[in-house]
Enzyme design. Structure first.
Site, PDB file in Angstrom:
ATOM      1  CB  CYS A 123     -66.008  29.405  13.560  1.00 22.29           C
ATOM      2  SG  CYS A 123     -66.392  28.069  14.686  1.00 22.29           S
ATOM      3  CD  GLU A 143     -74.010  21.804 -22.442  1.00 19.57           C
ATOM      4  OE1 GLU A 143     -73.736  22.836 -21.792  1.00 19.57           O
ATOM      5  OE2 GLU A 143     -73.205  21.258 -23.195  1.00 19.57           O
ATOM      6  CE1 TYR A 157     -72.207  31.362  -7.323  1.00 15.39           C
ATOM      7  CE2 TYR A 157     -73.643  29.832  -6.171  1.00 15.39           C
ATOM      8  CZ  TYR A 157     -72.579  30.076  -7.015  1.00 15.39           C
ATOM      9  OH  TYR A 157     -71.913  29.006  -7.552  1.00 15.39           O
ATOM     10  NE  ARG A 211     -79.418  28.240 -11.344  1.00 13.97           N
ATOM     11  CZ  ARG A 211     -78.511  28.488 -10.395  1.00 13.97           C
ATOM     12  NH1 ARG A 211     -78.840  28.370  -9.133  1.00 13.97           N
ATOM     13  NH2 ARG A 211     -77.296  28.868 -10.728  1.00 13.97           N
TER      14      ARG A 211
HETATM   15  C1  LIG Z   1     -73.210  25.050 -15.444  1.00 13.94           C
HETATM   16  C2  LIG Z   1     -73.371  24.714 -16.861  1.00 13.94           C
HETATM   17  C3  LIG Z   1     -74.610  24.305 -17.363  1.00 13.94           C
HETATM   18  C4  LIG Z   1     -75.865  24.267 -16.527  1.00 13.94           C
HETATM   19  O1  LIG Z   1     -76.307  25.522 -16.152  1.00 13.94           O
HETATM   20  P1  LIG Z   1     -77.699  25.656 -15.365  1.00 13.94           P
HETATM   21  O2  LIG Z   1     -77.801  27.090 -15.076  1.00 13.94           O
HETATM   22  O3  LIG Z   1     -77.594  24.827 -14.150  1.00 13.94           O
HETATM   23  O4  LIG Z   1     -78.778  25.190 -16.282  1.00 13.94           O
HETATM   24  C5  LIG Z   1     -74.674  23.916 -18.678  1.00 13.94           C
HETATM   25  N1  LIG Z   1     -73.576  23.943 -19.487  1.00 13.94           N
HETATM   26  C6  LIG Z   1     -72.378  24.347 -19.032  1.00 13.94           C
HETATM   27  C7  LIG Z   1     -71.223  24.339 -19.956  1.00 13.94           C
HETATM   28  C8  LIG Z   1     -72.222  24.739 -17.723  1.00 13.94           C
HETATM   29  O5  LIG Z   1     -71.030  25.152 -17.284  1.00 13.94           O
END
Ligand SMILES: *Cc1c(COP(=O)(O)O)cnc(C)c1O
Length: 421
Positions: free
Chosen positions: A346, A275, A318, A278
Site C-alpha cells: 500500500c 571487498e 535507489y 555486488r
Molecule cells: C558495501 C561495502 C562494500 C561492498 O560494496 P559493493 O559495491 O557491493 O562491492 C565493501 N566494503 C565496504 C566497507 C562496504 O561498506
C-alpha cells in the site's frame, strides 16, 4: 555472464527450469546460481594473481550461509559490518583470521566478540572508535589489528545514497588528517596498526575514481612508512559495478580493476585486500514473481506482481533498474506494450518500473527480475506482514531451499502481548 539462460523457450537457472522451482517453492522467491557465484569470485581472485591478496566478500550484499559457504570454499574471506554478520560468517565456517570488520558504529560488545572469536583486522573509522577498541583490547589483554579507513574525498560518480568517499560522507577519517590519526593509533598499546583501508562507494561504472583514490593511498603509504608505521596491508574496499541492463555500456572488468591495483599500488609490496559484494552476487541471483492481475488504468496498464518493495527495495530506494523478463521466452517478433510494473504493498513507491515495454503477459504468468542477487534478500522486510521470501540455491541439476518462507504463525508469534493487556 551468468547462468540464467533460455533453453527451448524456458528460463533455466543452470540446468534447472526456473518454473519447476516456482511450482515447488511457490512465488515470490530468490534464486541464486552457484556457478555464477563461483565464476565471479574467481574473476577477482584471478585479477590479483601474482600479488599476495585476500578477497573478502562484502557479505552485506547477500549473506545467506549457503552463499557464504560456497565462497568460503573457494578461499574467500569476509567483510562484515555488524556483530550479526560476524556471527553468520563464523556459523558458515569462516575462520576469524579471514574476517575483516568494517562499519562506522561498531559497539564495544561487537569489538569484544570479534577479538575473542578471532579477527583479521578492524577497519576503524574514527578516533572515538579507535579509543574504544584500544580500551576493549586492553581489557581482554590482546592487541587489536587495525587499518584506518581514510576518506580520500573522491567522487565515485554513483548514486548519492551509495557514494561513500566524499568528504561530506560519514565514512572514514579525512585523508588530510591521516598522519595525526596514525600517530595517535601507534601510541595506543591495545592497537596494532597493520594497514590502510579505503572504500569509496558502490556500483562504480568507471575505473577513474578508483585510480584517484588508490594513488592517494599509495602516497599515504609512503608518508606513513616514513613516519615509522609498518604499513603492510592495503584494504581497497569494494564497489565495482555490474551491468543492470543488457543494452547499457558494460562497467569495467575485474581484470582491468586488478591491473589498476597492481599499477597504482604494486610497487609497495603490501598484501592487498579487496571487498567486492555486488559484483560477486548481483548477477548470480534473480527474483521470481507471478503476475497476480493485469489491470487497465487510465492511460496506462499495470502488471500487479506478487513481489513487492519489501522483497526488493532497490527500485524504490535507489531508482534502480532491473530487467524483468518472462520465464517463457517471448517469440522474437512478439509485440510489446508499456506497463507500470508494481507490487501489492500500500504505497505508490511500490513500483518496480514505469512504462516498461513488455511482451503481453497474463494473470498467472511468471517473470524474473535479473541482477537481483545483491542488496535484494538482505534488504527485505516483512512490511505489510508479508513473509520474507524463500531463497533457493541451484547447483547444476540440483536446487535447494536455503531459507524457508516463514508461516504466518511464525511471524505472528514473534510478538508478545504483555499480561496486563
Ligand atoms: C558495501 C561495502 C562494500 C561492498 O560494496 P559493493 O559495491 O557491493 O562491492 C565493501 N566494503 C565496504 C566497507 C562496504 O561498506
Amino acid at each position: 555472464m551468468d547462468h540464467f539462460l533460455y533453453r527451448d523457450g524456458q528460463l533455466y537457472a543452470e540446468d534447472v527450469p526456473v518454473a519447476e522451482i516456482a511450482a515447488q517453492v511457490g512465488t515470490p522467491f530468490y534464486c541464486y546460481s552457484s556457478a555464477t557465484l563461483t565464476r565471479h569470485f574467481r574473476l577477482f581472485d584471478e585479477a590479483l594473481e601474482g600479488t599476495e591478496h585476500l578477497v573478502c566478500y562484502a557479505m552485506k550484499a547477500a549473506s545467506n550461509q549457503a552463499i557464504l559457504k560456497t565462497l568460503a570454499g573457494l578461499g574467500a574471506g569476509m567483510d562484515v559490518v555488524s556483530g550479526g554478520e560476524y556471527a553468520r560468517a563464523k556459523a558458515a565456517g569462516v575462520p576469524g583470521e579471514r574476517i575483516v570488520f568494517s562499519g562506522v558504529g561498531k559497539t564495544r560488545d561487537e569489538m569484544r566478540v570479534a577479538l575473542e572469536g578471532g579477527i583479521r583486522q578492524f577497519n576503524v573509522e574514527s578516533e572515538p572508535e579507535m579509543a574504544a577498541l584500544n580500551a576493549v583490547a586492553l581489557e581482554l589483554g590482546v592487541k587489536a589489528p587495525i587499518a584506518v579507513r581514510v576518506n580520500p574525498d573522491v567522487d565515485a560518480k554513483t548514486h548519492a545514497k551509495i557514494a561513500t568517499g566524499k568528504s561530506e560522507n560519514k565514512f572514514g577519517i579525512p585523508i588530510t588528517r591521516a598522519k595525526e590519526v596514525y600517530a595517535e593509533a601507534a601510541a595506543m598499546p591495545g592497537l596494532d596498526v597493520v594497514g590502510i583501508d579505503v572504500h569509496i562507494g558502490s556500483q562504480l561504472t568507471e575505473l577513474e575514481p578508483f585510480r584517484l583514490a588508490y594513488e592517494k593511498v599509495a602516497e599515504l603509504t609512503e608518508a606513513l612508512r616514513a613516519e615509522g608505521h609498518d604499513i603492510r596491508r592495503l584494504d581497497l574496499g569494494g564497489g565495482l559495478g555490474i551491468p543492470y541492463t543488457r543494452s547499457n555500456e558494460a562497467p569495467p572488468l575485474p581484470t582491468d580493476y586488478g591491473q589498476l591495483i597492481k599499477d597504482t599500488l604494486g610497487h609497495l609490496g603490501c598484501e592487498i585486500e579487496i571487498e567486492p559484494g555486488r559484483l560477486v552476487v548481483g548477477n548470480a541471483g534473480i527474483l521470481v514473481s507471478r503476475v497476480v492481475y493485469v489491470k487497465s488504468g487510465e492511460g496506462r496498464d499495470f502488471l500487479i506482481l506478487d513481489a513487492a518493495m519489501n522483497d526488493l527495495i532497490r527500485p524504490a530506494m535507489y531508482d534502480a533498474h532491473h530487467d524483468i523478463v518472462p520465464l517463457t521466452q517471448p517469440a522474437p517478433a512478439a509485440e510489446q506494450a508499456p506497463y507500470d510494473i508494481v507490487g501489492p504493498v500500500c504505497e505508490s513507491g511500490d513500483t518496480f518500473a514505469k512504462g516498461r515495454m513488455m511482451p503481453e503477459l497474463a494473470e498467472g504468468d511468471l517473470v524474473a527480475f535479473r541482477s537481483a542477487g545483491a542488496y535484494g534478500a538482505v534488504m527485505s522486510s516483512e512490511y505489510n506482514t508479508r513473509p520474507l521470501i524463500p531463497e533457493v540455491l541451484v547447483h547444476g541439476h540440483q536446487f535447494a531451499v536455503i531459507r524457508q518462507r516463514p508461516t504466518f504463525d511464525e511471524i505472528i508469534n514473534r510478538d508478545t502481548i504483555p499480561e496486563w493487556l
